[in-house]
Design a protein around this motif. Structure first.
Motif, PDB file in Angstrom:
ATOM      1  N   LEU A 139       6.789  -0.353 -10.354  1.00 59.27           N
ATOM      2  CA  LEU A 139       6.579  -0.203  -8.909  1.00 59.27           C
ATOM      3  C   LEU A 139       5.129  -0.477  -8.510  1.00 59.27           C
ATOM      4  O   LEU A 139       4.866  -1.077  -7.471  1.00 59.27           O
ATOM      5  CB  LEU A 139       7.000   1.184  -8.453  1.00 59.27           C
ATOM      6  CG  LEU A 139       8.508   1.430  -8.410  1.00 59.27           C
ATOM      7  CD1 LEU A 139       8.802   2.883  -8.065  1.00 59.27           C
ATOM      8  CD2 LEU A 139       9.170   0.507  -7.409  1.00 59.27           C
ATOM      9  N   ARG A 140       4.195  -0.042  -9.333  1.00 57.53           N
ATOM     10  CA  ARG A 140       2.783  -0.330  -9.037  1.00 57.53           C
ATOM     11  C   ARG A 140       2.506  -1.825  -9.097  1.00 57.53           C
ATOM     12  O   ARG A 140       1.779  -2.369  -8.271  1.00 57.53           O
ATOM     13  CB  ARG A 140       1.877   0.418 -10.005  1.00 57.53           C
ATOM     14  CG  ARG A 140       1.765   1.876  -9.678  1.00 57.53           C
ATOM     15  CD  ARG A 140       0.655   2.542 -10.437  1.00 57.53           C
ATOM     16  NE  ARG A 140       0.577   3.939 -10.022  1.00 57.53           N
ATOM     17  CZ  ARG A 140       0.464   4.950 -10.846  1.00 57.53           C
ATOM     18  NH1 ARG A 140       0.367   4.741 -12.141  1.00 57.53           N
ATOM     19  NH2 ARG A 140       0.422   6.182 -10.397  1.00 57.53           N
TER      20      ARG A 140
ATOM     21  N   GLN B 181       7.588   3.762 -17.347  1.00 57.10           N
ATOM     22  CA  GLN B 181       7.820   2.319 -17.201  1.00 57.10           C
ATOM     23  C   GLN B 181       8.187   1.980 -15.760  1.00 57.10           C
ATOM     24  O   GLN B 181       7.692   1.000 -15.199  1.00 57.10           O
ATOM     25  CB  GLN B 181       8.932   1.853 -18.141  1.00 57.10           C
ATOM     26  CG  GLN B 181       9.190   0.364 -18.028  1.00 57.10           C
ATOM     27  CD  GLN B 181      10.339  -0.082 -18.924  1.00 57.10           C
ATOM     28  OE1 GLN B 181      11.026   0.745 -19.522  1.00 57.10           O
ATOM     29  NE2 GLN B 181      10.553  -1.379 -18.992  1.00 57.10           N
ATOM     30  N   ARG B 182       9.037   2.774 -15.130  1.00 61.62           N
ATOM     31  CA  ARG B 182       9.434   2.532 -13.743  1.00 61.62           C
ATOM     32  C   ARG B 182       8.237   2.642 -12.803  1.00 61.62           C
ATOM     33  O   ARG B 182       8.098   1.865 -11.865  1.00 61.62           O
ATOM     34  CB  ARG B 182      10.523   3.534 -13.363  1.00 61.62           C
ATOM     35  CG  ARG B 182      11.111   3.357 -11.994  1.00 61.62           C
ATOM     36  CD  ARG B 182      12.048   2.175 -11.868  1.00 61.62           C
ATOM     37  NE  ARG B 182      13.137   2.203 -12.792  1.00 61.62           N
ATOM     38  CZ  ARG B 182      14.368   2.654 -12.522  1.00 61.62           C
ATOM     39  NH1 ARG B 182      14.634   3.124 -11.342  1.00 61.62           N
ATOM     40  NH2 ARG B 182      15.295   2.609 -13.438  1.00 61.62           N
ATOM     41  N   ILE B 183       7.356   3.588 -13.083  1.00 60.79           N
ATOM     42  CA  ILE B 183       6.150   3.747 -12.262  1.00 60.79           C
ATOM     43  C   ILE B 183       5.261   2.508 -12.384  1.00 60.79           C
ATOM     44  O   ILE B 183       4.751   1.995 -11.387  1.00 60.79           O
ATOM     45  CB  ILE B 183       5.387   5.036 -12.667  1.00 60.79           C
ATOM     46  CG1 ILE B 183       6.159   6.264 -12.171  1.00 60.79           C
ATOM     47  CG2 ILE B 183       3.966   5.030 -12.131  1.00 60.79           C
ATOM     48  CD1 ILE B 183       5.622   7.576 -12.690  1.00 60.79           C
TER      49      ILE B 183
ATOM     50  N   LEU C 115       0.825  -1.208   0.000  1.00 68.81           N
ATOM     51  CA  LEU C 115       0.000   0.000   0.000  1.00 68.81           C
ATOM     52  C   LEU C 115       0.860   1.260   0.000  1.00 68.81           C
ATOM     53  O   LEU C 115       0.565   2.235  -0.693  1.00 68.81           O
ATOM     54  CB  LEU C 115      -0.935   0.003   1.207  1.00 68.81           C
ATOM     55  CG  LEU C 115      -2.057  -1.031   1.153  1.00 68.81           C
ATOM     56  CD1 LEU C 115      -2.807  -1.069   2.482  1.00 68.81           C
ATOM     57  CD2 LEU C 115      -3.002  -0.739   0.006  1.00 68.81           C
ATOM     58  N   TRP C 116       1.935   1.235   0.788  1.00 67.85           N
ATOM     59  CA  TRP C 116       2.836   2.381   0.831  1.00 67.85           C
ATOM     60  C   TRP C 116       3.476   2.618  -0.535  1.00 67.85           C
ATOM     61  O   TRP C 116       3.546   3.754  -1.016  1.00 67.85           O
ATOM     62  CB  TRP C 116       3.916   2.167   1.892  1.00 67.85           C
ATOM     63  CG  TRP C 116       4.946   3.246   1.898  1.00 67.85           C
ATOM     64  CD1 TRP C 116       4.849   4.474   2.482  1.00 67.85           C
ATOM     65  CD2 TRP C 116       6.234   3.197   1.270  1.00 67.85           C
ATOM     66  NE1 TRP C 116       5.991   5.180   2.254  1.00 67.85           N
ATOM     67  CE2 TRP C 116       6.854   4.426   1.516  1.00 67.85           C
ATOM     68  CE3 TRP C 116       6.898   2.229   0.531  1.00 67.85           C
ATOM     69  CZ2 TRP C 116       8.129   4.710   1.042  1.00 67.85           C
ATOM     70  CZ3 TRP C 116       8.163   2.516   0.063  1.00 67.85           C
ATOM     71  CH2 TRP C 116       8.765   3.742   0.322  1.00 67.85           C
ATOM     72  N   ALA C 117       3.952   1.558  -1.164  1.00 67.67           N
ATOM     73  CA  ALA C 117       4.614   1.685  -2.461  1.00 67.67           C
ATOM     74  C   ALA C 117       3.648   2.223  -3.515  1.00 67.67           C
ATOM     75  O   ALA C 117       3.997   3.107  -4.300  1.00 67.67           O
ATOM     76  CB  ALA C 117       5.190   0.348  -2.903  1.00 67.67           C
ATOM     77  N   ARG C 118       2.448   1.681  -3.538  1.00 64.32           N
ATOM     78  CA  ARG C 118       1.479   2.134  -4.536  1.00 64.32           C
ATOM     79  C   ARG C 118       1.060   3.579  -4.304  1.00 64.32           C
ATOM     80  O   ARG C 118       0.803   4.316  -5.241  1.00 64.32           O
ATOM     81  CB  ARG C 118       0.259   1.226  -4.546  1.00 64.32           C
ATOM     82  CG  ARG C 118       0.567  -0.144  -5.141  1.00 64.32           C
ATOM     83  CD  ARG C 118      -0.623  -1.077  -5.120  1.00 64.32           C
ATOM     84  NE  ARG C 118      -1.757  -0.591  -5.879  1.00 64.32           N
ATOM     85  CZ  ARG C 118      -1.923  -0.810  -7.181  1.00 64.32           C
ATOM     86  NH1 ARG C 118      -1.043  -1.499  -7.853  1.00 64.32           N
ATOM     87  NH2 ARG C 118      -2.995  -0.357  -7.809  1.00 64.32           N
ATOM     88  N   GLY C 119       1.021   4.004  -3.053  1.00 63.70           N
ATOM     89  CA  GLY C 119       0.624   5.383  -2.748  1.00 63.70           C
ATOM     90  C   GLY C 119       1.725   6.404  -2.960  1.00 63.70           C
ATOM     91  O   GLY C 119       1.456   7.587  -3.157  1.00 63.70           O
TER      92      GLY C 119
END
Length: 73
Positions: free
Chosen positions: A50-51, A45-47, A24-28
């Protein structure tokens, strides 16, 4: 229900909470985690990566919860 089974289930639940929190932290915070100096397509692409990683953490956390419940029963 043995005490060993409950201990294992507790460990799995603790790991599930940690993974869900991380996901949740990573996605936010994905916009802040990727450097703004990256070029447009590379940054996008990096985003996405990570999602996807955050979503994977949430799925694995859900699997851990299911396994913990199965062990505890």
């Amino acid at each position: 229900m043995t005490s060993e089974g409950l201990a294992t289930a507790g460990i799995l639940l603790a790991m599930a909470v940690a993974l869900a929190t991380l996901g949740l932290w990573a996605r936010g915070n994905v916009q802040d985690l990727v450097p703004s100096q990256m070029s447009g397509e590379q940054r996008d692409q990096r985003i996405r990566v990570l999602r996807r990683g955050g979503a994977t953490c949430l799925v694995v956390a859900a699997v851990f919860v299911v396994v913990a419940v199965a062990i505890a029963i």
